[in-house]
Design a protein around this motif. Structure first.
Motif, PDB file in Angstrom:
ATOM      1  N   ARG A 117      -8.052   0.257  -3.824  1.00 31.90           N
ATOM      2  CA  ARG A 117      -7.946   1.806  -3.205  1.00 31.90           C
ATOM      3  C   ARG A 117      -8.441   1.357  -1.790  1.00 31.90           C
ATOM      4  O   ARG A 117      -9.533   0.551  -1.692  1.00 31.90           O
ATOM      5  N   ARG A 118      -7.641   2.205  -0.945  1.00 31.20           N
ATOM      6  CA  ARG A 118      -8.333   1.707   0.446  1.00 31.20           C
ATOM      7  C   ARG A 118      -8.589   3.218   1.031  1.00 31.20           C
ATOM      8  O   ARG A 118      -7.698   3.940   1.419  1.00 31.20           O
TER       9      ARG A 118
ATOM     10  N   HIS B 165      -5.988   8.571   1.280  1.00 36.29           N
ATOM     11  CA  HIS B 165      -6.132   7.236   0.635  1.00 36.29           C
ATOM     12  C   HIS B 165      -4.925   6.471   0.419  1.00 36.29           C
ATOM     13  O   HIS B 165      -3.860   6.965   0.034  1.00 36.29           O
ATOM     14  N   ALA B 166      -5.063   5.125   0.453  1.00 34.15           N
ATOM     15  CA  ALA B 166      -4.041   4.280  -0.215  1.00 34.15           C
ATOM     16  C   ALA B 166      -4.031   3.613  -1.373  1.00 34.15           C
ATOM     17  O   ALA B 166      -5.511   3.500  -1.782  1.00 34.15           O
ATOM     18  N   THR B 167      -3.188   3.456  -2.394  1.00 29.12           N
ATOM     19  CA  THR B 167      -3.413   2.716  -3.461  1.00 29.12           C
ATOM     20  C   THR B 167      -2.505   1.431  -3.079  1.00 29.12           C
ATOM     21  O   THR B 167      -1.649   1.337  -2.867  1.00 29.12           O
ATOM     22  N   VAL B 168      -3.523   0.230  -3.726  1.00 29.91           N
ATOM     23  CA  VAL B 168      -2.928  -1.076  -3.424  1.00 29.91           C
ATOM     24  C   VAL B 168      -2.287  -1.380  -4.812  1.00 29.91           C
ATOM     25  O   VAL B 168      -2.952  -1.316  -5.524  1.00 29.91           O
TER      26      VAL B 168
ATOM     27  N   SER C 187      -1.753   7.456  -1.716  1.00 33.43           N
ATOM     28  CA  SER C 187      -2.264   7.883  -3.222  1.00 33.43           C
ATOM     29  C   SER C 187      -1.854   9.161  -3.674  1.00 33.43           C
ATOM     30  O   SER C 187      -1.640   9.431  -4.838  1.00 33.43           O
TER      31      SER C 187
ATOM     32  N   GLU D 245       0.858  -1.296  -0.026  1.00 30.03           N
ATOM     33  CA  GLU D 245      -0.207   0.045  -0.086  1.00 30.03           C
ATOM     34  C   GLU D 245       0.861   1.203   0.004  1.00 30.03           C
ATOM     35  O   GLU D 245       2.189   1.295   0.740  1.00 30.03           O
TER      36      GLU D 245
ATOM     37  N   HIS E 298      -9.430   6.350   3.277  1.00 32.04           N
ATOM     38  CA  HIS E 298      -8.896   6.823   4.453  1.00 32.04           C
ATOM     39  C   HIS E 298      -7.916   5.804   5.244  1.00 32.04           C
ATOM     40  O   HIS E 298      -7.967   5.732   6.391  1.00 32.04           O
ATOM     41  N   TYR E 299      -7.360   5.233   4.375  1.00 31.55           N
ATOM     42  CA  TYR E 299      -6.266   4.205   5.080  1.00 31.55           C
ATOM     43  C   TYR E 299      -5.114   4.939   6.044  1.00 31.55           C
ATOM     44  O   TYR E 299      -4.975   4.368   7.014  1.00 31.55           O
ATOM     45  N   TYR E 300      -4.723   6.161   5.498  1.00 30.33           N
ATOM     46  CA  TYR E 300      -3.737   6.684   6.500  1.00 30.33           C
ATOM     47  C   TYR E 300      -4.432   7.905   7.030  1.00 30.33           C
ATOM     48  O   TYR E 300      -3.775   8.900   7.465  1.00 30.33           O
TER      49      TYR E 300
END
Length: 168
Positions: free
Chosen positions: A150-151, A160-163, A131, A128, A153-155
């Motif tokens: 995509r995740r 957001h995070a890009t997987v 983004s 991850e 609010h991951y951080y």
């Protein structure tokens, strides 16, 4: 180990360009062990606003299938921590000091982790990344990672995070 980068510059007495050799240290990649974790934690602190401390790194490295590499033993500038589970591997973190970025250290660490994961039987490597971290996204794309999710609010809120995934 020493390597040389060739830069072109104008010779003061000539109108031609001449190569100038500038030394650049090529740091050996060493296995990341418990002894290295205080330094790794400091590198992580300098690279991330929500950094992992030494205790967190100890726990991560103790997980089954976990391994890491550090760039440089005497004067380390970065490290990577990953783990293998069954036929998949995951990059847990990759940190390179700001002054050492864009020097190839991140790519070398990533390549070493991919090779180790493949050697341990992984056929795919995941991670991850924020983004909005365009530099990291560029590095991963240059190493054949593709977006697979995509995740939100991951951080944190609106971060957001890009997987990403890469075949090994």
């Amino acid at each position: 180990l020493r390597a040389f980068v060739v830069n072109s510059t104008m010779s003061p007495s000539h109108t031609q360009t001449r190569p100038i050799l500038t030394p650049m240290t090529v740091r050996p990649l060493i296995p990341l062990g418990l002894f290295h974790l205080p330094v790794a934690a400091e590198i992580h602190r300098l690279c991330f606003s929500e950094a992992w401390d030494e205790a967190a790194l100890v726990q991560l490295l103790a997980m089954p299938g976990s391994f890491g590499r550090m760039s440089g033993e005497e004067n380390p500038c970065g490290f990577i921590l990953a783990r293998v589970a069954a036929d998949e591997a995951e990059i847990l973190t990759l940190a390179v000091l700001p002054q050492a970025r864009r020097s190839g250290q991140g790519g070398r660490l990533l390549d070493a982790a991919a090779a180790e994961a493949a050697q341990q039987g992984a056929t795919a490597l995941f991670l991850e990344v924020a983004s909005d971290n365009l530099a990291a996204l560029g590095l991963y794309q240059s190493r054949h990672f593709a977006t697979v999710g995509r995740r939100p609010h991951y951080y944190g809120l609106n971060h957001h995070a890009t997987v990403l995934r890469r075949e090994l």
